[in-house]
Design a protein around this motif. Structure first.
Motif, PDB file in Angstrom:
ATOM      1  N   ILE A 115      -2.309   8.758   6.941  1.00  0.00           N
ATOM      2  CA  ILE A 115      -1.970   7.992   5.744  1.00  0.00           C
ATOM      3  C   ILE A 115      -2.930   8.376   4.635  1.00  0.00           C
ATOM      4  N   ARG A 116      -2.444   8.328   3.408  1.00  0.00           N
ATOM      5  CA  ARG A 116      -3.241   8.657   2.229  1.00  0.00           C
ATOM      6  C   ARG A 116      -2.916   7.630   1.143  1.00  0.00           C
ATOM      7  N   PHE A 117      -3.949   7.098   0.491  1.00  0.00           N
ATOM      8  CA  PHE A 117      -3.699   6.106  -0.553  1.00  0.00           C
ATOM      9  C   PHE A 117      -4.866   6.057  -1.528  1.00  0.00           C
ATOM     10  N   ALA A 118      -4.577   5.540  -2.740  1.00  0.00           N
ATOM     11  CA  ALA A 118      -5.612   5.371  -3.760  1.00  0.00           C
ATOM     12  C   ALA A 118      -6.523   4.222  -3.355  1.00  0.00           C
ATOM     13  N   LEU A 119      -7.816   4.487  -3.395  1.00  0.00           N
ATOM     14  CA  LEU A 119      -8.789   3.496  -2.931  1.00  0.00           C
ATOM     15  C   LEU A 119      -9.555   2.940  -4.128  1.00  0.00           C
ATOM     16  N   THR A 120      -8.954   1.976  -4.806  1.00  0.00           N
ATOM     17  CA  THR A 120      -9.597   1.335  -5.950  1.00  0.00           C
ATOM     18  C   THR A 120     -10.010  -0.096  -5.644  1.00  0.00           C
ATOM     19  N   GLU A 121      -9.695  -0.571  -4.456  1.00  0.00           N
ATOM     20  CA  GLU A 121     -10.020  -1.935  -4.051  1.00  0.00           C
ATOM     21  C   GLU A 121     -10.063  -1.982  -2.530  1.00  0.00           C
ATOM     22  N   LYS A 122     -10.476  -3.116  -1.997  1.00  0.00           N
ATOM     23  CA  LYS A 122     -10.509  -3.274  -0.545  1.00  0.00           C
ATOM     24  C   LYS A 122      -9.087  -3.234   0.009  1.00  0.00           C
ATOM     25  N   ILE A 123      -8.891  -2.419   1.047  1.00  0.00           N
ATOM     26  CA  ILE A 123      -7.566  -2.212   1.621  1.00  0.00           C
ATOM     27  C   ILE A 123      -7.617  -2.478   3.123  1.00  0.00           C
ATOM     28  N   ALA A 124      -6.553  -3.110   3.637  1.00  0.00           N
ATOM     29  CA  ALA A 124      -6.401  -3.310   5.078  1.00  0.00           C
ATOM     30  C   ALA A 124      -5.473  -2.227   5.620  1.00  0.00           C
ATOM     31  N   LEU A 125      -5.991  -1.425   6.533  1.00  0.00           N
ATOM     32  CA  LEU A 125      -5.211  -0.340   7.136  1.00  0.00           C
ATOM     33  C   LEU A 125      -4.834  -0.749   8.557  1.00  0.00           C
ATOM     34  N   ARG A 126      -3.562  -0.653   8.870  1.00  0.00           N
ATOM     35  CA  ARG A 126      -3.075  -1.028  10.201  1.00  0.00           C
ATOM     36  C   ARG A 126      -1.806  -0.248  10.498  1.00  0.00           C
ATOM     37  N   ALA A 127      -1.067  -0.682  11.496  1.00  0.00           N
ATOM     38  CA  ALA A 127       0.198  -0.030  11.847  1.00  0.00           C
ATOM     39  C   ALA A 127       1.291  -1.089  11.942  1.00  0.00           C
ATOM     40  N   TRP A 128       2.525  -0.614  11.873  1.00  0.00           N
ATOM     41  CA  TRP A 128       3.667  -1.524  11.812  1.00  0.00           C
ATOM     42  C   TRP A 128       4.806  -0.972  12.655  1.00  0.00           C
ATOM     43  N   ASP A 129       5.421  -1.868  13.428  1.00  0.00           N
ATOM     44  CA  ASP A 129       6.594  -1.492  14.215  1.00  0.00           C
ATOM     45  C   ASP A 129       7.838  -1.997  13.489  1.00  0.00           C
ATOM     46  N   PRO A 130       8.678  -1.112  12.949  1.00  0.00           N
ATOM     47  CA  PRO A 130       9.866  -1.563  12.213  1.00  0.00           C
ATOM     48  C   PRO A 130      10.808  -2.415  13.058  1.00  0.00           C
ATOM     49  N   GLN A 131      10.768  -2.255  14.377  1.00  0.00           N
ATOM     50  CA  GLN A 131      11.661  -3.024  15.248  1.00  0.00           C
ATOM     51  C   GLN A 131      11.036  -4.339  15.713  1.00  0.00           C
ATOM     52  N   LEU A 132       9.785  -4.579  15.355  1.00  0.00           N
ATOM     53  CA  LEU A 132       9.072  -5.819  15.688  1.00  0.00           C
ATOM     54  C   LEU A 132       8.935  -6.045  17.194  1.00  0.00           C
TER      55      LEU A 132
END
Length: 255
Positions: A115-132
Motif C-alpha cells: 500500500i502507498r499513501f500520502a502521510l500528512t497525518e496519523k494514519i491507521a493501516l490495517r487489512a479488510w475482507d470484502p466478504q466480512l
C-alpha cells in the motif's frame, strides 16, 4: 654648350636625386605604417570576457509537498497461515466509519500485497475482507515522518463472530418483526461497528459477520425501545448467545 642642355642635365640629376629620396621616404613610411599596424593590432591588455548571466535559482519546493509512505503488507489467520484476497487499507481511525484514504491490491496466495499513501497525518493501516468473513485483530499507527517499511507489516485476521439474543419490549411482549439496530463501542476507540437485523415473531434476532472482541453494545428496535449492555465478548468464529434482553422505554436522547 647650350644652357638649356645644362639646365636639363642639372634638372635631371636633381630629379634623380629627388626620385631616390622620395623612394626612400616612401619605403620608410610604408615600414612605419606596417610597424604601427602590427602594434595597434596586438593589444597588451587581456580582453575582458563579456558579462555572464547569473544562473537561475533552483525552483523551491512547494509547501504542499508531502511525504508518501509505502509498506508491504502480509495477512495471516490466527494460525499464521497466509490469507488471500484481503485488502490493505489506510484510514484516519481503525473503525468501520472512515472511508479508506488509500487501498492496496488484494493479497496473493502468500498473503502479500502493498500500500502507498500520502502521510500528512496519523494514519491507521490495517487489512479488510470484502466478504466480512475475517476482521483485523491488529492495526498499525503510521505517524508523519515515518520511513517506508522494509519488512511486511503483518496483520492477523480473525474469523467473524455471530451475536444472538431474544428481545423483550418494555410491556413484556417479544419484539416481534422489528428492525433492530446495533452499535458496537470499542472500550478505547469508541464507536466501532454498526449492524442491523430483523427479529422474528419470537423476538429472536441474529447479527452475523461481526468483528470479534469485547464491546459495549447498544440496541434499538424500530418501535423505539433501547438497551445498552455492559462490555460483551464476541468470540471469533462462533455464535455468542446473550440470552433474553429486556429493552427499556425510549429515552429523549438519540441513539
Amino acid at each position: 654648350m647650350s644652357p638649356f642642355c645644362f639646365s636639363f642635365q642639372t634638372d635631371t640629376r636633381h630629379k634623380r636625386h629627388f626620385h631616390r629620396a622620395g623612394t626612400l621616404l616612401l619605403f620608410i613610411g610604408l615600414a612605419g605604417l606596417l610597424f604601427v599596424g602590427m602594434f595597434s593590432g596586438c593589444s597588451c591588455r587581456e580582453k575582458e570576457d563579456p558579462p555572464r548571466t547569473p544562473p537561475a535559482a533552483p525552483p523551491q519546493e512547494s509547501k504542499e509537498t508531502y511525504l508518501v509512505f509505502y509498506a508491504p503488507v502480509k495477512t495471516v489467520d490466527r494460525a499464521g497461515n497466509p490469507l488471500r484476497g484481503m485488502l490493505p487499507i489506510a484510514t484516519r481511525s481503525p473503525n468501520a466509519f472512515d472511508k479508506p484514504l488509500a487501498q492496496g491490491k488484494p493479497t496473493d496466495a502468500d498473503g502479500l500485497s502493498s500500500i502507498r499513501f500520502a502521510l500528512t497525518e496519523k494514519i491507521a493501516l490495517r487489512a479488510w475482507d470484502p466478504q466480512l468473513f475475517f476482521f483485523p485483530n491488529n492495526f498499525f499507527d503510521v505517524l508523519p515522518g515515518s520511513g517506508n517499511a522494509k519488512d511486511p507489516l503483518v496483520v492477523v485476521m480473525v474469523e467473524a463472530g455471530t451475536l444472538e439474543a431474544v428481545l423483550i419490549l418494555p410491556d413484556g411482549t417479544p419484539a416481534a418483526g422489528e428492525n433492530v439496530g446495533l452499535m458496537m463501542f470499542h472500550p478505547v476507540h469508541g464507536p466501532w461497528w454498526p449492524a442491523e437485523a430483523e427479529s422474528n415473531e419470537k423476538g429472536e434476532v441474529v447479527f452475523p459477520n461481526l468483528p470479534p472482541g469485547s464491546f459495549i453494545l447498544r440496541l434499538k428496535v424500530e418501535s423505539g425501545a433501547t438497551l445498552e449492555t455492559p462490555e460483551q465478548y464476541i468470540a471469533p468464529g462462533e455464535n455468542t448467545h446473550m440470552g433474553v434482553l429486556y429493552l427499556k422505554a425510549p429515552q429523549s436522547s438519540s441513539f
